[in-house]
Scaffold this motif. Structure first.
Motif, PDB file in Angstrom:
ATOM      1  N   THR A 120       0.766  -1.358   0.070  1.00  0.00           N
ATOM      2  CA  THR A 120       0.424  -0.168  -0.104  1.00  0.00           C
ATOM      3  C   THR A 120       1.029   1.528  -0.348  1.00  0.00           C
ATOM      4  O   THR A 120       0.399   2.403  -0.698  1.00  0.00           O
ATOM      5  N   ARG A 371      -4.925   0.676  11.244  1.00  0.00           N
ATOM      6  CA  ARG A 371      -6.029   0.121  10.864  1.00  0.00           C
ATOM      7  C   ARG A 371      -5.559  -0.728  10.584  1.00  0.00           C
ATOM      8  O   ARG A 371      -6.422  -1.722   9.679  1.00  0.00           O
ATOM      9  N   MET A 372      -4.583  -1.238  10.312  1.00  0.00           N
ATOM     10  CA  MET A 372      -4.435  -2.641   8.784  1.00  0.00           C
ATOM     11  C   MET A 372      -3.695  -3.365   9.173  1.00  0.00           C
ATOM     12  O   MET A 372      -3.315  -4.651   9.030  1.00  0.00           O
ATOM     13  N   SER A 456      -6.848  -1.782  -3.946  1.00  0.00           N
ATOM     14  CA  SER A 456      -6.770  -2.343  -3.617  1.00  0.00           C
ATOM     15  C   SER A 456      -6.048  -2.896  -2.473  1.00  0.00           C
ATOM     16  O   SER A 456      -6.957  -3.901  -1.799  1.00  0.00           O
ATOM     17  N   VAL A 459      -7.275  -1.065   0.162  1.00  0.00           N
ATOM     18  CA  VAL A 459      -9.324  -2.197   0.670  1.00  0.00           C
ATOM     19  C   VAL A 459      -9.079  -3.164   1.219  1.00  0.00           C
ATOM     20  O   VAL A 459      -9.767  -3.171   2.430  1.00  0.00           O
ATOM     21  N   PHE A 460      -8.580  -3.912   1.083  1.00  0.00           N
ATOM     22  CA  PHE A 460      -8.132  -5.294   1.139  1.00  0.00           C
ATOM     23  C   PHE A 460      -7.246  -5.710   2.648  1.00  0.00           C
ATOM     24  O   PHE A 460      -8.219  -5.960   3.427  1.00  0.00           O
ATOM     25  N   LEU A 462      -7.377  -2.912   5.245  1.00  0.00           N
ATOM     26  CA  LEU A 462      -8.447  -2.457   6.196  1.00  0.00           C
ATOM     27  C   LEU A 462      -9.905  -3.557   6.859  1.00  0.00           C
ATOM     28  O   LEU A 462     -10.611  -3.443   7.464  1.00  0.00           O
ATOM     29  N   VAL A 463     -10.581  -4.441   5.642  1.00  0.00           N
ATOM     30  CA  VAL A 463     -11.176  -5.128   6.120  1.00  0.00           C
ATOM     31  C   VAL A 463     -10.564  -6.528   6.622  1.00  0.00           C
ATOM     32  O   VAL A 463     -11.224  -7.202   7.090  1.00  0.00           O
ATOM     33  N   LYS A 464     -10.023  -7.016   5.598  1.00  0.00           N
ATOM     34  CA  LYS A 464      -9.094  -8.358   6.027  1.00  0.00           C
ATOM     35  C   LYS A 464      -8.114  -8.431   7.477  1.00  0.00           C
ATOM     36  O   LYS A 464      -8.621  -8.757   8.266  1.00  0.00           O
ATOM     37  N   LYS A 466      -8.852  -6.158  10.737  1.00  0.00           N
ATOM     38  CA  LYS A 466      -9.316  -5.273  10.980  1.00  0.00           C
ATOM     39  C   LYS A 466      -9.120  -5.435  12.816  1.00  0.00           C
ATOM     40  O   LYS A 466      -8.875  -6.411  13.433  1.00  0.00           O
TER      41      LYS A 466
END
Length: 469
Positions: A120, A371-372, A456, A459-460, A462-464, A466
């Motif tokens: 990222t 957050r990641m 990509s 988002v991955f 932040l979602v994966k 947490k």
């Protein structure tokens, strides 16, 4: 150019390396910044060259004098200029040659968040650099669109990558880009170490991480490992081949890795020439440097030895020493031939690029990191921040300060991360291909691509990943 002059030029590199080592051991603030002796020696050589001392000697000496342009005659600089493009191949061929590749599952379980975070940040550096170039540097300062790739090349790639891409810059008509990249790499190291140590002190006070006792003091051996190695060493029993000297044997392995890389490079160039290149008149592999393919060649050699059950014949320490030797030669020669005129003529763009790169890295670490990265985000993120701002050794340094006893999984995760990181960015295929991609398709197209990839990963992550409650 006679063999005597070439040999003498290499002797002078040794003298500057020794001088850099002497200055480093006598200068406390340079030790605290963990600058390698080769970088100090390189800047010392630069000061004796035409852009510094030569400005003074040219006022008093005749043009026919050997020291008209400083204490370094022109023939020495002629020998040094192409060295970075040659020795970068040795460094990258050795990068993964002695590191057995573990399973993807093990890599992901140990360093998944750091892999995503690292990508990222690295891809985001292209986005930041291209936006700055498109909206500020090109319209107001007339900078080449290739400037948009400089942050990633210099910050994540470091001095070695910046110098190694000098031929590509020249081939694409932007030779001054290599000088700017080298200067930015130096700014990255200073910015990464200084801001990183400040962040650690603030983080301890804020409770992001718990101090592990007093700030560690490093022995000279540890300082050398942090500042001059590419990462972690793997201890293993080594069977020394008896039919050939170990040093010659490992040099041969690196040579074979580079040869594999050259074969891959030529195959890609031929394939391109008879397929999409001929159909669309768009050529990319023609401008692709050899060193990222030499890294793939190193992986191939390592895998062949693994299949033959001969991997323990490859000594990681010898490979590391050869790589370190090549890096020292590269740094001294590249920095000594750096054009200060180029940086001086572009000082405002140079400072803007530096500030933009450091600002993005700070934002990524302080805002995206928590957050990641679900656990030990501070220690893990420090490694990514250090590597994204300076080099892998800067990341090791910051993690060593924050977690001197390795009580967190940060160091192990950082090591595994490199296997899924360095083949692509920070000097890998994407880094080396970024310049021809911008050249062939334009900065806007590459900006769209890098923005999509950055989002990509973002988002991955932040979602994966947490953070754990």
């Amino acid at each position: 150019m006679t063999p005597d002059k070439i040999g003498f030029s290499f002797l002078i590199i040794g003298a500057f390396l020794l001088a850099g080592k002497f200055i480093r051991t006598r200068t406390k603030w340079l030790q605290n910044l963990f600058l390698p002796s080769s970088i100090i020696g390189g800047f010392l050589a630069l000061s004796f060259g035409p852009d510094v001392l030569g400005r003074l000697t040219s006022q008093f000496l005749n043009e026919n004098s050997i020291f008209y342009n400083g204490l370094l005659p022109e023939f020495i600089l002629e020998v040094w200029r192409p060295l970075s493009g040659l020795f970068i191949n040795v460094i990258f061929a050795a990068l993964l040659l002695a590191k057995p590749v573990p399973s993807l599952k093990k890599i992901w379980n140990n360093s998944g968040p750091q892999i995503v975070m690292g990508h990222t940040v690295a891809w985001g550096q292209y986005v930041v650099g291209l936006l700055l170039t498109l909206f500020v540097l090109t319209p107001f300062f007339g900078m080449d669109p290739l400037t948009g790739a400089l942050i990633e090349i210099a910050f994540v790639g470091g001095h070695g990558t910046a110098a190694g891409l000098s031929d590509t810059f020249a081939l694409l008509g932007y030779a001054e880009g290599a000088d700017l990249a080298l200067g930015l790499a130096t700014m990255g190291i200073f910015g990464g170490v200084i801001s990183g140590i400040a962040i650690i002190n603030i983080g301890f006070r804020k409770g992001y991480a718990k101090p592990q006792g007093e700030r560690p003091t490093f022995s000279e051996e540890e300082k050398e490992q942090i500042t001059e190695s590419y990462g972690y060493d793997i201890e293993q029993e080594v069977k020394q081949p008896k039919a050939i000297e170990p040093l010659a044997f490992h040099l041969s392995l690196i040579a074979i890795a580079i040869l594999f890389g050259y074969i891959f490079q030529q195959a890609l160039i031929i394939l391109e020439a008879y397929t999409w290149g001929a159909w669309t008149d768009v050529y990319l592999f023609t401008y692709l440097p050899l060193f990222p393919l030499a890294m793939i060649g190193g992986i191939v050699v390592q895998m062949i030895f693994g299949k033959l059950n001969l991997r323990n014949y490859i000594d990681p320490n010898l490979v590391s020493m050869i790589s370190g030797f090549a890096l020292d030669i590269l740094l001294v020669s590249a920095l000594a031939t750096l054009s200060l005129d180029v940086i001086g003529d572009n000082i405002i763009p140079f400072l803007l690029i530096s500030l933009a790169g450091i600002a993005w890295n700070l934002f990524a670490f302080l805002y995206l990191g928590p957050r990641m990265i679900p656990d030990h985000w501070f220690e893990r993120g420090l490694g990514d921040f250090g590597q994204a701002t300076g080099m892998a050794a800067t990341g090791l340094l910051l993690m060593k300060i924050a977690d001197p006893d390795n009580k967190t999984p940060a160091l192990e995760g950082f090591g595994y991360k490199q296997i899924m990181f360095e083949p692509f960015v920070g000097g890998g295929l994407v880094t080396s291909a970024s310049l021809p991609l911008i050249y062939q398709f334009g900065p806007v197209t590459f900006l769209i691509i890098t923005t999509v990839v950055t989002l990509s990963f973002l988002v991955f992550g932040l979602v994966k990943f947490k953070p754990k409650k």
